[in-house]
Scaffold this motif. Structure first.
Motif, PDB file in Angstrom:
ATOM      1  N   GLU A   1       2.022  12.884   9.035  1.00  0.00           N
ATOM      2  CA  GLU A   1       2.622  11.642   8.545  1.00  0.00           C
ATOM      3  C   GLU A   1       1.541  10.786   7.909  1.00  0.00           C
ATOM      4  O   GLU A   1       0.373  10.876   8.278  1.00  0.00           O
ATOM      5  CB  GLU A   1       3.218  10.906   9.747  1.00  0.00           C
ATOM      6  CG  GLU A   1       3.736   9.533   9.484  1.00  0.00           C
ATOM      7  CD  GLU A   1       4.176   8.824  10.764  1.00  0.00           C
ATOM      8  OE1 GLU A   1       4.729   7.723  10.640  1.00  0.00           O
ATOM      9  OE2 GLU A   1       3.951   9.344  11.878  1.00  0.00           O
ATOM     10  N   ALA A   2       1.935   9.952   6.976  1.00  0.00           N
ATOM     11  CA  ALA A   2       1.090   8.862   6.486  1.00  0.00           C
ATOM     12  C   ALA A   2       1.919   7.604   6.630  1.00  0.00           C
ATOM     13  O   ALA A   2       3.123   7.610   6.342  1.00  0.00           O
ATOM     14  CB  ALA A   2       0.688   9.079   5.030  1.00  0.00           C
ATOM     15  N   SER A   3       1.295   6.526   7.093  1.00  0.00           N
ATOM     16  CA  SER A   3       2.046   5.283   7.259  1.00  0.00           C
ATOM     17  C   SER A   3       1.209   4.075   6.884  1.00  0.00           C
ATOM     18  O   SER A   3      -0.021   4.085   6.988  1.00  0.00           O
ATOM     19  CB  SER A   3       2.561   5.138   8.692  1.00  0.00           C
ATOM     20  OG  SER A   3       1.499   4.898   9.582  1.00  0.00           O
ATOM     21  N   TYR A   4       1.928   3.066   6.451  1.00  0.00           N
ATOM     22  CA  TYR A   4       1.342   1.769   6.114  1.00  0.00           C
ATOM     23  C   TYR A   4       2.079   0.719   6.924  1.00  0.00           C
ATOM     24  O   TYR A   4       3.316   0.730   6.998  1.00  0.00           O
ATOM     25  CB  TYR A   4       1.479   1.486   4.619  1.00  0.00           C
ATOM     26  CG  TYR A   4       1.129   0.069   4.244  1.00  0.00           C
ATOM     27  CD1 TYR A   4      -0.179  -0.397   4.381  1.00  0.00           C
ATOM     28  CD2 TYR A   4       2.088  -0.805   3.763  1.00  0.00           C
ATOM     29  CE1 TYR A   4      -0.508  -1.705   4.050  1.00  0.00           C
ATOM     30  CE2 TYR A   4       1.761  -2.103   3.420  1.00  0.00           C
ATOM     31  CZ  TYR A   4       0.463  -2.549   3.567  1.00  0.00           C
ATOM     32  OH  TYR A   4       0.140  -3.837   3.242  1.00  0.00           O
ATOM     33  N   TRP A   5       1.347  -0.157   7.566  1.00  0.00           N
ATOM     34  CA  TRP A   5       1.915  -1.234   8.371  1.00  0.00           C
ATOM     35  C   TRP A   5       1.617  -2.546   7.657  1.00  0.00           C
ATOM     36  O   TRP A   5       0.471  -2.960   7.557  1.00  0.00           O
ATOM     37  CB  TRP A   5       1.278  -1.229   9.762  1.00  0.00           C
ATOM     38  CG  TRP A   5       1.931  -2.180  10.698  1.00  0.00           C
ATOM     39  CD1 TRP A   5       1.639  -3.506  10.843  1.00  0.00           C
ATOM     40  CD2 TRP A   5       2.993  -1.891  11.598  1.00  0.00           C
ATOM     41  NE1 TRP A   5       2.455  -4.046  11.802  1.00  0.00           N
ATOM     42  CE2 TRP A   5       3.297  -3.083  12.276  1.00  0.00           C
ATOM     43  CE3 TRP A   5       3.713  -0.743  11.899  1.00  0.00           C
ATOM     44  CZ2 TRP A   5       4.289  -3.160  13.252  1.00  0.00           C
ATOM     45  CZ3 TRP A   5       4.698  -0.821  12.859  1.00  0.00           C
ATOM     46  CH2 TRP A   5       4.978  -2.006  13.519  1.00  0.00           C
TER      47      TRP A   5
ATOM     48  N   ALA B   1      -2.620   4.645   5.911  1.00  0.00           N
ATOM     49  CA  ALA B   1      -2.607   4.387   4.469  1.00  0.00           C
ATOM     50  C   ALA B   1      -2.855   2.893   4.278  1.00  0.00           C
ATOM     51  O   ALA B   1      -2.511   2.081   5.139  1.00  0.00           O
ATOM     52  CB  ALA B   1      -1.268   4.787   3.858  1.00  0.00           C
ATOM     53  N   ASN B   2      -3.439   2.540   3.152  1.00  0.00           N
ATOM     54  CA  ASN B   2      -3.744   1.138   2.864  1.00  0.00           C
ATOM     55  C   ASN B   2      -2.650   0.438   2.082  1.00  0.00           C
ATOM     56  O   ASN B   2      -2.750  -0.758   1.829  1.00  0.00           O
ATOM     57  CB  ASN B   2      -5.063   1.038   2.095  1.00  0.00           C
ATOM     58  CG  ASN B   2      -6.231   1.509   2.932  1.00  0.00           C
ATOM     59  OD1 ASN B   2      -6.283   1.262   4.131  1.00  0.00           O
ATOM     60  ND2 ASN B   2      -7.159   2.207   2.307  1.00  0.00           N
TER      61      ASN B   2
ATOM     62  N   TYR C   1      11.866   1.606  13.057  1.00  0.00           N
ATOM     63  CA  TYR C   1      10.563   1.513  13.721  1.00  0.00           C
ATOM     64  C   TYR C   1      10.096   0.065  13.722  1.00  0.00           C
ATOM     65  O   TYR C   1       9.641  -0.442  14.716  1.00  0.00           O
ATOM     66  CB  TYR C   1       9.505   2.371  13.024  1.00  0.00           C
ATOM     67  CG  TYR C   1       9.812   3.856  12.945  1.00  0.00           C
ATOM     68  CD1 TYR C   1      10.746   4.469  13.762  1.00  0.00           C
ATOM     69  CD2 TYR C   1       9.138   4.654  12.040  1.00  0.00           C
ATOM     70  CE1 TYR C   1      11.002   5.834  13.674  1.00  0.00           C
ATOM     71  CE2 TYR C   1       9.386   6.025  11.951  1.00  0.00           C
ATOM     72  CZ  TYR C   1      10.323   6.597  12.776  1.00  0.00           C
ATOM     73  OH  TYR C   1      10.566   7.940  12.686  1.00  0.00           O
ATOM     74  N   SER C   2      10.150  -0.559  12.522  1.00  0.00           N
ATOM     75  CA  SER C   2       9.756  -1.956  12.346  1.00  0.00           C
ATOM     76  C   SER C   2       9.989  -2.332  10.885  1.00  0.00           C
ATOM     77  O   SER C   2       9.942  -1.471  10.003  1.00  0.00           O
ATOM     78  CB  SER C   2       8.274  -2.135  12.677  1.00  0.00           C
ATOM     79  OG  SER C   2       7.813  -3.389  12.238  1.00  0.00           O
ATOM     80  N   GLU C   3      10.207  -3.593  10.641  1.00  0.00           N
ATOM     81  CA  GLU C   3      10.313  -4.072   9.259  1.00  0.00           C
ATOM     82  C   GLU C   3       8.997  -3.882   8.514  1.00  0.00           C
ATOM     83  O   GLU C   3       8.964  -3.856   7.295  1.00  0.00           O
ATOM     84  CB  GLU C   3      10.732  -5.543   9.230  1.00  0.00           C
ATOM     85  CG  GLU C   3      12.150  -5.786   9.704  1.00  0.00           C
ATOM     86  CD  GLU C   3      13.198  -5.050   8.872  1.00  0.00           C
ATOM     87  OE1 GLU C   3      13.092  -5.020   7.636  1.00  0.00           O
ATOM     88  OE2 GLU C   3      14.117  -4.476   9.485  1.00  0.00           O
ATOM     89  N   ALA C   4       7.911  -3.754   9.258  1.00  0.00           N
ATOM     90  CA  ALA C   4       6.578  -3.636   8.663  1.00  0.00           C
ATOM     91  C   ALA C   4       6.194  -2.200   8.315  1.00  0.00           C
ATOM     92  O   ALA C   4       5.208  -1.972   7.640  1.00  0.00           O
ATOM     93  CB  ALA C   4       5.539  -4.196   9.636  1.00  0.00           C
ATOM     94  N   TYR C   5       6.992  -1.226   8.758  1.00  0.00           N
ATOM     95  CA  TYR C   5       6.613   0.170   8.662  1.00  0.00           C
ATOM     96  C   TYR C   5       7.104   0.821   7.375  1.00  0.00           C
ATOM     97  O   TYR C   5       8.260   0.682   6.991  1.00  0.00           O
ATOM     98  CB  TYR C   5       7.187   0.945   9.854  1.00  0.00           C
ATOM     99  CG  TYR C   5       6.822   2.399   9.851  1.00  0.00           C
ATOM    100  CD1 TYR C   5       5.669   2.834  10.475  1.00  0.00           C
ATOM    101  CD2 TYR C   5       7.611   3.333   9.206  1.00  0.00           C
ATOM    102  CE1 TYR C   5       5.325   4.175  10.464  1.00  0.00           C
ATOM    103  CE2 TYR C   5       7.269   4.670   9.184  1.00  0.00           C
ATOM    104  CZ  TYR C   5       6.132   5.077   9.816  1.00  0.00           C
ATOM    105  OH  TYR C   5       5.793   6.387   9.794  1.00  0.00           O
ATOM    106  N   TYR C   6       6.211   1.570   6.733  1.00  0.00           N
ATOM    107  CA  TYR C   6       6.525   2.375   5.549  1.00  0.00           C
ATOM    108  C   TYR C   6       5.785   3.686   5.734  1.00  0.00           C
ATOM    109  O   TYR C   6       4.573   3.692   5.962  1.00  0.00           O
ATOM    110  CB  TYR C   6       6.038   1.665   4.279  1.00  0.00           C
ATOM    111  CG  TYR C   6       6.418   2.361   2.989  1.00  0.00           C
ATOM    112  CD1 TYR C   6       7.564   2.000   2.300  1.00  0.00           C
ATOM    113  CD2 TYR C   6       5.623   3.363   2.457  1.00  0.00           C
ATOM    114  CE1 TYR C   6       7.917   2.622   1.113  1.00  0.00           C
ATOM    115  CE2 TYR C   6       5.969   4.001   1.265  1.00  0.00           C
ATOM    116  CZ  TYR C   6       7.115   3.619   0.602  1.00  0.00           C
ATOM    117  OH  TYR C   6       7.463   4.233  -0.577  1.00  0.00           O
ATOM    118  N   GLY C   7       6.479   4.807   5.665  1.00  0.00           N
ATOM    119  CA  GLY C   7       5.796   6.067   5.908  1.00  0.00           C
ATOM    120  C   GLY C   7       6.515   7.266   5.340  1.00  0.00           C
ATOM    121  O   GLY C   7       7.593   7.155   4.743  1.00  0.00           O
TER     122      GLY C   7
END
Length: 131
Positions: free
Chosen positions: A118-122, A70-71, A100-106
């Motif tokens: 799953e969809a994820s944004y880093w 995901a963007n 997972y990480s502070e950068a991860y959203y999913g």
């Protein structure tokens, strides 16, 4: 490092309709169409939905899942909403996953055949990947 993945379905037409609409929320579209198989991607075939070539019943792999890029966080939210609207079941609503990480959203859902997707944004600004 991954060229493509394929999942099996026992209801080809329904599964194709599900992924046609769902993957559009991530900027993907159908690139190839064969009897019993279709391929989706942004530039080349990356995700296939097909009836099993051996003619056996399609089954879900426990522990297996597929993640779509995901963007933005909003695109993850749109993916989740579209999936539920199309008949998927919740398996983890959208949000940060600091484990997972502070950068991860999913988000996680089970598609209409039971596959975990799953969809994820880093967010690189929060935790860049090592170079």
């Amino acid at each position: 490092i991954i060229s493509h993945v394929s999942i099996g379905t026992n209801d080809f037409e329904r599964s194709v309709a599900f992924y046609d609409e769902l993957l559009a929320s991530s900027g993907c579209h159908k690139l190839m169409n064969f009897p019993g198989a279709v391929a989706y991607g942004k530039q080349f075939p990356e995700f296939w939905v097909q009836t099993p070539i051996n003619g056996a019943t399609a089954t879900v792999g426990n522990g297996t899942h597929f993640c779509f890029f995901a963007n933005s966080c909003e695109q993850v939210d749109a993916f989740y909403a579209a999936a539920l609207k199309l008949g998927a079941r919740d398996d983890g609503e959208p949000g940060p996953r600091p484990e997972y990480s502070e950068a991860y959203y999913g988000c996680f859902v089970l598609d209409i055949d039971g596959h975990k997707i799953e969809a994820s944004y880093w967010d690189q600004s929060k935790a860049p990947l090592a170079e």
